[in-house]
Design a protein around this motif. Structure first.
Motif, PDB file in Angstrom:
ATOM      1  N   MET A   1       0.846  -1.170   0.000  1.00 51.13           N
ATOM      2  CA  MET A   1       0.000   0.000   0.000  1.00 51.13           C
ATOM      3  C   MET A   1       0.891   1.232   0.000  1.00 51.13           C
ATOM      4  O   MET A   1       1.749   1.385   0.862  1.00 51.13           O
ATOM      5  N   GLU A   2       0.662   2.084  -0.937  1.00 51.64           N
ATOM      6  CA  GLU A   2       1.374   3.356  -1.033  1.00 51.64           C
ATOM      7  C   GLU A   2       0.463   4.445  -0.470  1.00 51.64           C
ATOM      8  O   GLU A   2      -0.695   4.553  -0.857  1.00 51.64           O
ATOM      9  N   ILE A   3       0.983   5.241   0.457  1.00 50.81           N
ATOM     10  CA  ILE A   3       0.200   6.305   1.082  1.00 50.81           C
ATOM     11  C   ILE A   3       0.973   7.608   0.960  1.00 50.81           C
ATOM     12  O   ILE A   3       2.150   7.674   1.304  1.00 50.81           O
ATOM     13  N   SER A   4       0.285   8.643   0.473  1.00 51.99           N
ATOM     14  CA  SER A   4       0.923   9.945   0.337  1.00 51.99           C
ATOM     15  C   SER A   4      -0.121  11.036   0.543  1.00 51.99           C
ATOM     16  O   SER A   4      -1.301  10.747   0.738  1.00 51.99           O
ATOM     17  N   LYS A   5       0.349  12.267   0.530  1.00 55.59           N
ATOM     18  CA  LYS A   5      -0.557  13.415   0.564  1.00 55.59           C
ATOM     19  C   LYS A   5      -0.342  14.212  -0.706  1.00 55.59           C
ATOM     20  O   LYS A   5       0.793  14.432  -1.129  1.00 55.59           O
ATOM     21  N   ASP A   6      -1.449  14.658  -1.308  1.00 49.80           N
ATOM     22  CA  ASP A   6      -1.316  15.485  -2.498  1.00 49.80           C
ATOM     23  C   ASP A   6      -1.139  16.946  -2.095  1.00 49.80           C
ATOM     24  O   ASP A   6      -1.060  17.273  -0.901  1.00 49.80           O
ATOM     25  N   ALA A   7      -1.084  17.836  -3.065  1.00 49.37           N
ATOM     26  CA  ALA A   7      -0.839  19.258  -2.811  1.00 49.37           C
ATOM     27  C   ALA A   7      -1.924  19.906  -1.949  1.00 49.37           C
ATOM     28  O   ALA A   7      -1.670  20.897  -1.260  1.00 49.37           O
ATOM     29  N   ASN A   8      -3.134  19.328  -1.946  1.00 49.19           N
ATOM     30  CA  ASN A   8      -4.239  19.871  -1.152  1.00 49.19           C
ATOM     31  C   ASN A   8      -4.321  19.264   0.249  1.00 49.19           C
ATOM     32  O   ASN A   8      -5.215  19.602   1.015  1.00 49.19           O
ATOM     33  N   GLY A   9      -3.430  18.319   0.559  1.00 47.98           N
ATOM     34  CA  GLY A   9      -3.456  17.669   1.863  1.00 47.98           C
ATOM     35  C   GLY A   9      -4.324  16.429   1.910  1.00 47.98           C
ATOM     36  O   GLY A   9      -4.483  15.820   2.968  1.00 47.98           O
ATOM     37  N   GLY A  15      -2.952   0.927  -4.252  1.00 52.84           N
ATOM     38  CA  GLY A  15      -2.598  -0.478  -4.065  1.00 52.84           C
ATOM     39  C   GLY A  15      -3.732  -1.270  -3.466  1.00 52.84           C
ATOM     40  O   GLY A  15      -4.903  -0.980  -3.708  1.00 52.84           O
ATOM     41  N   ASN A  16      -3.378  -2.263  -2.651  1.00 56.52           N
ATOM     42  CA  ASN A  16      -4.374  -3.148  -2.053  1.00 56.52           C
ATOM     43  C   ASN A  16      -4.592  -2.806  -0.590  1.00 56.52           C
ATOM     44  O   ASN A  16      -3.630  -2.724   0.170  1.00 56.52           O
ATOM     45  N   LEU A  17      -5.837  -2.603  -0.233  1.00 57.00           N
ATOM     46  CA  LEU A  17      -6.207  -2.337   1.157  1.00 57.00           C
ATOM     47  C   LEU A  17      -6.803  -3.636   1.692  1.00 57.00           C
ATOM     48  O   LEU A  17      -8.011  -3.807   1.801  1.00 57.00           O
ATOM     49  N   ALA A  18      -5.891  -4.565   1.972  1.00 54.17           N
ATOM     50  CA  ALA A  18      -6.297  -5.920   2.357  1.00 54.17           C
ATOM     51  C   ALA A  18      -5.544  -6.355   3.610  1.00 54.17           C
ATOM     52  O   ALA A  18      -4.602  -5.692   4.039  1.00 54.17           O
ATOM     53  N   VAL A  19      -5.964  -7.475   4.166  1.00 58.55           N
ATOM     54  CA  VAL A  19      -5.475  -7.947   5.460  1.00 58.55           C
ATOM     55  C   VAL A  19      -3.946  -7.972   5.542  1.00 58.55           C
ATOM     56  O   VAL A  19      -3.380  -7.630   6.579  1.00 58.55           O
ATOM     57  N   ALA A  20      -3.267  -8.332   4.479  1.00 50.65           N
ATOM     58  CA  ALA A  20      -1.804  -8.405   4.509  1.00 50.65           C
ATOM     59  C   ALA A  20      -1.152  -7.038   4.710  1.00 50.65           C
ATOM     60  O   ALA A  20      -0.027  -6.949   5.184  1.00 50.65           O
ATOM     61  N   VAL A  42      -9.839  11.642   1.966  1.00 52.76           N
ATOM     62  CA  VAL A  42      -9.107  10.463   1.526  1.00 52.76           C
ATOM     63  C   VAL A  42      -9.487  10.142   0.086  1.00 52.76           C
ATOM     64  O   VAL A  42     -10.660  10.129  -0.267  1.00 52.76           O
ATOM     65  N   ASP A  43      -8.476   9.904  -0.727  1.00 50.01           N
ATOM     66  CA  ASP A  43      -8.675   9.538  -2.127  1.00 50.01           C
ATOM     67  C   ASP A  43      -8.372   8.051  -2.276  1.00 50.01           C
ATOM     68  O   ASP A  43      -7.257   7.615  -2.026  1.00 50.01           O
ATOM     69  N   LEU A  44      -9.387   7.284  -2.669  1.00 54.02           N
ATOM     70  CA  LEU A  44      -9.257   5.829  -2.802  1.00 54.02           C
ATOM     71  C   LEU A  44      -9.395   5.372  -4.252  1.00 54.02           C
ATOM     72  O   LEU A  44      -9.618   4.199  -4.503  1.00 54.02           O
ATOM     73  N   LYS A  45      -9.253   6.293  -5.196  1.00 57.04           N
ATOM     74  CA  LYS A  45      -9.498   5.925  -6.597  1.00 57.04           C
ATOM     75  C   LYS A  45      -8.465   4.959  -7.158  1.00 57.04           C
ATOM     76  O   LYS A  45      -8.714   4.301  -8.155  1.00 57.04           O
ATOM     77  N   GLU A  46      -7.306   4.853  -6.513  1.00 54.37           N
ATOM     78  CA  GLU A  46      -6.280   3.933  -7.003  1.00 54.37           C
ATOM     79  C   GLU A  46      -6.110   2.709  -6.094  1.00 54.37           C
ATOM     80  O   GLU A  46      -5.091   2.033  -6.144  1.00 54.37           O
ATOM     81  N   VAL A  47      -7.135   2.429  -5.286  1.00 52.63           N
ATOM     82  CA  VAL A  47      -7.136   1.201  -4.487  1.00 52.63           C
ATOM     83  C   VAL A  47      -7.673   0.090  -5.384  1.00 52.63           C
ATOM     84  O   VAL A  47      -8.808   0.133  -5.835  1.00 52.63           O
ATOM     85  N   ALA A  48      -6.810  -0.880  -5.671  1.00 54.77           N
ATOM     86  CA  ALA A  48      -7.163  -1.950  -6.606  1.00 54.77           C
ATOM     87  C   ALA A  48      -8.020  -3.031  -5.959  1.00 54.77           C
ATOM     88  O   ALA A  48      -8.873  -3.621  -6.608  1.00 54.77           O
ATOM     89  N   GLU A  49      -7.775  -3.270  -4.671  1.00 52.41           N
ATOM     90  CA  GLU A  49      -8.486  -4.345  -3.970  1.00 52.41           C
ATOM     91  C   GLU A  49      -8.728  -3.922  -2.526  1.00 52.41           C
ATOM     92  O   GLU A  49      -7.879  -3.289  -1.904  1.00 52.41           O
ATOM     93  N   ILE A  50      -9.896  -4.272  -2.009  1.00 42.80           N
ATOM     94  CA  ILE A  50     -10.213  -4.008  -0.608  1.00 42.80           C
ATOM     95  C   ILE A  50     -10.994  -5.201  -0.069  1.00 42.80           C
ATOM     96  O   ILE A  50     -11.865  -5.742  -0.757  1.00 42.80           O
ATOM     97  N   ASP A  51     -10.643  -5.632   1.129  1.00 38.27           N
ATOM     98  CA  ASP A  51     -11.363  -6.744   1.752  1.00 38.27           C
ATOM     99  C   ASP A  51     -12.001  -6.256   3.056  1.00 38.27           C
ATOM    100  O   ASP A  51     -12.023  -5.056   3.341  1.00 38.27           O
ATOM    101  N   THR A  52     -12.525  -7.181   3.822  1.00 41.39           N
ATOM    102  CA  THR A  52     -13.212  -6.832   5.065  1.00 41.39           C
ATOM    103  C   THR A  52     -12.289  -6.090   6.022  1.00 41.39           C
ATOM    104  O   THR A  52     -12.705  -5.129   6.679  1.00 41.39           O
ATOM    105  N   ALA A  53     -11.038  -6.497   6.090  1.00 46.59           N
ATOM    106  CA  ALA A  53     -10.076  -5.805   6.961  1.00 46.59           C
ATOM    107  C   ALA A  53      -9.884  -4.361   6.514  1.00 46.59           C
ATOM    108  O   ALA A  53      -9.788  -3.449   7.340  1.00 46.59           O
ATOM    109  N   GLY A  54      -9.856  -4.128   5.212  1.00 48.15           N
ATOM    110  CA  GLY A  54      -9.734  -2.774   4.687  1.00 48.15           C
ATOM    111  C   GLY A  54     -10.954  -1.926   5.015  1.00 48.15           C
ATOM    112  O   GLY A  54     -10.842  -0.756   5.380  1.00 48.15           O
ATOM    113  N   LEU A  55     -12.124  -2.531   4.904  1.00 49.43           N
ATOM    114  CA  LEU A  55     -13.362  -1.823   5.268  1.00 49.43           C
ATOM    115  C   LEU A  55     -13.370  -1.475   6.755  1.00 49.43           C
ATOM    116  O   LEU A  55     -13.761  -0.370   7.136  1.00 49.43           O
TER     117      LEU A  55
END
Length: 95
Positions: A1-9, A15-20, A42-55
């Motif tokens: 999972m890649e996490i960053s802040k854009d110019a607006n904060g 990436g994947n927001l999954a249990v691993a 929060v911008d989640l447009k580039e999250v490819a996969e999300i599971d129950t742990a991610g939710l």
């Protein structure tokens, strides 16, 4: 999972927001809370996969932020939208 802040904060997740990835993602998001203002977007447009742990992580993150501020999802990928709808969390994250 890649996490960053854009110019607006806005916090951007890629990436994947999954249990691993949950423990490391949680730790990094908590650190960002310490340096953020009262409105978290929060911008989640580039999250490819999300599971129950991610939710669960998103739910917890929103609940924590809304104790003192405002949480908003700016954008979400198709995978995130489907998971939110199937889980019934879509209305929770709209409000």
């Amino acid at each position: 999972m890649e996490i960053s802040k854009d110019a607006n904060g806005t916090i951007v997740l890629k990436g994947n927001l999954a249990v691993a990835e949950i423990e490391a993602t949680h730790t990094r998001l908590e650190a960002m809370l310490d340096e953020s203002n009262q409105t978290i977007e929060v911008d989640l447009k580039e999250v490819a996969e999300i599971d129950t742990a991610g939710l669960q992580l998103l739910y917890s993150f929103k609940k924590t932020i809304e104790e003192t501020g405002v949480f908003h999802i700016r954008d979400a990928s198709t995978a995130v939208k489907e998971a939110l709808t199937l889980s019934g969390f879509d209305n929770y994250f709209r409000g």
